[in-house]
Design an enzyme around this catalytic site. Structure first.
Site, short mmCIF file in Angstrom:
data_model
loop_
_atom_site.label_atom_id
_atom_site.label_comp_id
_atom_site.label_asym_id
_atom_site.label_seq_id
_atom_site.Cartn_x
_atom_site.Cartn_y
_atom_site.Cartn_z
N TYR A 1 -9.06 -2.57 32.90
CA TYR A 1 -8.10 -2.55 31.79
C TYR A 1 -6.66 -2.65 32.26
O TYR A 1 -5.78 -3.02 31.47
CB TYR A 1 -8.25 -1.27 30.96
CG TYR A 1 -9.58 -1.09 30.28
CD1 TYR A 1 -10.55 -2.09 30.28
CD2 TYR A 1 -9.88 0.10 29.62
CE1 TYR A 1 -11.78 -1.90 29.66
CE2 TYR A 1 -11.10 0.29 28.99
CZ TYR A 1 -12.05 -0.71 29.02
OH TYR A 1 -13.25 -0.52 28.40
N GLN B 1 -22.80 3.17 28.37
CA GLN B 1 -21.84 2.71 27.36
C GLN B 1 -22.17 1.25 27.00
O GLN B 1 -22.17 0.39 27.87
CB GLN B 1 -20.41 2.82 27.89
CG GLN B 1 -19.37 2.46 26.85
CD GLN B 1 -17.94 2.63 27.32
OE1 GLN B 1 -17.11 1.74 27.18
NE2 GLN B 1 -17.62 3.80 27.88
N PRO C 1 -17.05 0.30 18.31
CA PRO C 1 -17.80 0.98 17.24
C PRO C 1 -17.45 0.48 15.85
O PRO C 1 -18.22 0.70 14.90
CB PRO C 1 -17.41 2.45 17.42
CG PRO C 1 -16.06 2.40 18.04
CD PRO C 1 -16.10 1.22 18.98
N LEU C 2 -16.31 -0.19 15.72
CA LEU C 2 -15.91 -0.76 14.43
C LEU C 2 -15.94 -2.27 14.45
O LEU C 2 -15.36 -2.93 13.59
CB LEU C 2 -14.50 -0.26 14.05
CG LEU C 2 -14.36 1.27 13.92
CD1 LEU C 2 -12.93 1.66 13.64
CD2 LEU C 2 -15.29 1.81 12.84
N ASN D 1 -9.66 8.55 12.12
CA ASN D 1 -10.85 8.50 12.97
C ASN D 1 -11.38 9.89 13.32
O ASN D 1 -12.56 10.05 13.63
CB ASN D 1 -10.55 7.72 14.26
CG ASN D 1 -10.38 6.24 14.01
OD1 ASN D 1 -10.72 5.73 12.95
ND2 ASN D 1 -9.84 5.52 14.99
#
Length: 256
Positions: free
Chosen positions: A48, A158, A186-187, A237
């Site tokens: 990242y 994951q 997750p969205l 959230n």
């Protein structure tokens, strides 16, 4: 914040902050903001390119290091034994931390023997610099292979998991092996916010489509790590633990 107990004995919060595509001062500010709102789980990775910002955000939040669950990952180009150690040392240096709570193999790489990678992971776990180890984007068969090879317990896998992208057999098999599952995306990168099914169910509970999607996950004891940067989204959230979906709603969402 609700959590689950990993087979390593440590507790992992069911909701975390995903930091993919967050960089620099924006990442630092988001991490600080999330922690000040009550988040206690931050997910990052070497790939990242934001671990310095993640570490800075934690330090500037004033929250104690041992109160936050931090996950990082070793990228697939560094799964050879020596490279694992070098990249992990770099991760700790960039985070400015003595340890991480969870270290994952980011993606499998068939060109490097899994036993070689896990030998380095076992050594890191034994040193205490990673309290738990696991994998990411592994199939059920690959998870079993990792469990058979590692001395330290494999505690987490994951994977991409969300409403409309759900394999009930995979989840059940993984959890039955004592391996928790974390859902990245997750969205569905924001796409689920427009779901009519989620919106309809949310109306019944006075919640948004996104909150329903996250509640569906944590109700299955799946860890969710949505990315958010605005305070309103970060707060929303978190508002998924004081209510529950009905059985028929869970079944409907299982079908997508």
């Amino acid at each position: 914040m609700a959590d689950i107990e990993l087979v390593s004995g440590f507790k992992m919060p069911l909701l975390g902050l995903g930091t993919w595509n967050l960089e620099g001062s924006a990442c630092e500010e988001t991490v600080r903001k999330a922690l000040n709102l009550g988040y206690r789980h931050i997910d990052t990775a070497h790939m990242y390119g934001n671990q310095r910002a993640v570490g800075a955000g934690l330090r500037s939040s004033g929250v104690k290091r041992d109160e936050v669950f931090v996950t990082t990952k070793i990228w697939r180009d560094s799964l050879a034994y020596d490279k694992v150690h070098r990249q992990f040392d770099a991760c700790l240096e960039m985070l400015a931390m003595d340890y991480v709570d969870l270290l994952l193999i980011h993606w499998p790489d068939a060109s490097v023997p899994l036993a070689e990678t896990l030998k380095a992971f076992d050594e890191i776990a034994a040193s205490g610099r990673a309290q738990s180890i696991g994998v990411s984007n592994f199939s059920a068969a690959q998870v079993k292979a990792a469990k058979d090879l590692a001395s330290a317990p494999i505690v987490n896998n994951q994977v991409e998991l969300h409403v409309g992208h759900f394999d009930a057999e995979f989840l059940a098999h993984t959890q039955q092996q004592g391996v928790s599952v974390t859902a990245h995306r997750p969205l569905a990168k924001g796409e689920l916010a427009a779901s009519r099914t989620l919106e309809e169910i949310g109306t019944r509970h006075g919640k948004s489509a996104a909150q329903v999607a996250l509640r569906w996950l944590v109700q299955k004891e799946v860890i969710a790590i949505p990315k958010a940067s605005s305070e309103s989204h970060l707060r929303a959230n978190m508002e998924i633990f004081d209510w529950a979906l009905y059985g028929d709603e869970m079944n409907r969402l299982d079908r997508g």
